[in-house]
Design an enzyme around this catalytic site. Structure first.
Site, short mmCIF file in Angstrom:
data_model
loop_
_atom_site.label_atom_id
_atom_site.label_comp_id
_atom_site.label_asym_id
_atom_site.label_seq_id
_atom_site.Cartn_x
_atom_site.Cartn_y
_atom_site.Cartn_z
CE LYS A 228 -1.01 0.66 4.88
NZ LYS A 228 -0.81 -0.59 5.62
NE ARG A 229 5.45 0.38 3.49
CZ ARG A 229 4.42 -0.59 3.97
NH1 ARG A 229 3.41 -0.18 4.82
NH2 ARG A 229 4.96 -1.71 3.96
#
Ligand code: GLU
Length: 454
Positions: A228-229
């Site tokens: 998700k980063r």
């Protein structure tokens, strides 16, 4: 309606990750392709993370991408409740079946599933043992994507955690049974869970559904799956950056699926028609933001001007380029010129900002280049009276008036264009000059030229 029942079973975390969106999309596509039912089931057993806000992000992301569900939150259905947090009585009933069949035991406060055959009872035994000692028959999965996969479960596993909450394997399988799921389409990272799940299906005496494990999405650079980063990982970001949902959906459908027709831009109706398991790749796919942006640009250029204006207005407003009540006719006329050159809505204010704001930046390099050929102020001084007095300020009239003037000076009309463009926009390029001036209008053009001449 076909018998196919598929589900997307997210655990809401506050983000709608591209990997989840792809799993949702493949399930949705398969349901629509087969005329089956698409179930949305919320795996919200982690009370801390699964907040109402996290659910909202997920549902909005699904809706934004146009993935409507036939059963689930907000729409209901015959197999509810669709939140795992509301299904405890069902889990109790099913756990009892396992216990009655002698397939559970308690250890260290947790309830464990007992595998059949000769297994290791402690993890230490398992580590010490040689693989040959495993007597239990392996689980065979006839995967729709990967073909025959064999996996032997060697260790008993936890069904109910120490704190009394039912574990993932137990609830996932019970829900798939009680919701009549026929096909489980999920990420390859779940493959190691699937053999456990098949053991559970067998213990319940229920034929397991068909499985389709879809390949991972690798991040743009390096190895490893997208987290998700990573840039481009969150669906809600695409939405706020003004990407078109249709383009994002088209792009994501190609992450792990191949229509085998060499095309990239495919309408959703055609994707639905073509989508099936044989087209799903075995190998991992790699996220490619350039490809997504190019696809998005293609979709953008295809929009009719009303839709394009509707989408552009809030984005230009947010960029501080137009006011909320900006004149619709002017906005639309400007965007008609800019749309063919637009690469994204996000960069639209750079492309067309000078149509709206008077203190636009003057591109220095262009200024230097123009001044090398001739004095722009002198050229503009010549044509200013024409612009001020011409009867009709439209592209054709401007063209013939400027041509007549150029001829009288033994010049080509194009000699005047770079200075005109630079003075009125600060740029060296842009839409065709005369339609651009016509859209800007006499007042704006004359004021800008006067300002430039000083
Ligand atoms: N809640 C699980 C997940 O988000 C569901 C896995 C499945 O599709 O069975 O990974």
């Amino acid at each position: 309606m076909s018998k196919v029942r598929v589900r997307f079973a997210p655990s809401p975390t506050g983000f709608f990750h591209i990997g989840s969106a792809r799993t949702a999309l493949f399930n949705w596509l398969y349901a629509r392709h087969t005329g089956g039912t698409f179930v949305l089931r919320i795996e919200d057993t982690d009370k801390k993370r699964n907040t109402p806000e996290a659910l909202r992000v997920l549902l909005e992301g699904m809706k934004w991408m146009g993935m409507d569900w036939d059963e689930g939150p907000e729409v209901g259905g015959d197999y509810g409740p669709y939140f795992q947090s509301q299904r405890q009585p069902i889990y109790d009933e099913y756990l009892k079946k396992l216990t009655d069949a002698g397939r559970t035991y308690e250890k260290d406060g947790a309830i464990w599933f007992k595998l059949e055959g000769e297994r290791y009872s402690t993890y230490d035994d398992y580590l010490k043992a040689e693989v040959e000692k495993v007597k239990a028959a392996p689980i065979v999965i006839d995967d729709e994507v990967r073909g025959r996969v064999e996996r032997a479960e060697e260790m008993d596993f936890v069904l109910v955690r120490k704190d009394g909450s039912p574990g993932f394997h137990l609830v996932n399988v019970i829900d798939d049974i009680t919701m009549g799921i026929t096909h489980v389409i999920r990420g390859e990272d779940h493959l190691s869970n699937t053999s456990k799940h098949v053991e559970l299906f067998n213990a319940f005496g229920v034929k397991p559904p068909k499985f389709a494990h879809i390949p991972l999405i690798l991040k743009e650079e390096g190895s490893g799956k997208m987290s998700k980063r990573d840039k481009g990982a969150l669906i809600e970001e695409y939405e706020s950056r003004g990407f078109l949902a249709s383009a994002v959906r088209n792009y994501i459908s190609l992450l792990g699926w191949n229509p085998k027709n060499e095309r990239e831009k495919i309408d959703i109706d055609e994707i639905i028609e073509l989508f099936d398991f044989p087209g799903i790749n075995k190998g991992n796919s790699r996220f490619d933001e350039k490809k997504l942006s190019a696809l998005n640009a293609e979709y953008l250029r295809e929009l009719n001007i009303e839709s394009f204006t509707f989408l552009a207005r809030p984005i230009l407003n947010k960029a501080g380029v137009v006011s909320e009540d900006a004149d619709e006719d002017y906005l639309q006329a400007v965007l008609t010129l800019c749309q063919p050159k637009a690469r994204s809505l996000e960069t639209l204010s750079e492309l067309c900002g000078y149509f709206f704001i008077d203190n636009y930046a003057m591109d220095e390099k262009t200024g230097v280049k123009i001044a090398k050929k001739s004095d722009p102020k002198e050229l503009l001084g010549e044509v200013l009276p024409i612009l001020e007095s011409i009867k009709s300020f439209d592209a054709d009239s401007l063209k013939s008036a400027l041509e007549t003037h150029a001829e009288s000076k033994d010049q080509k009309v194009f000699a005047y264009f770079p200075a005109l463009r630079y003075a009125t926009s600060g740029q060296g390029g842009g839409p065709d000059l005369l339609p651009m001036l016509a859209v800007m209008g006499r007042e704006r053009v004359v004021a800008r030229i006067k300002q430039f001449i000083g």
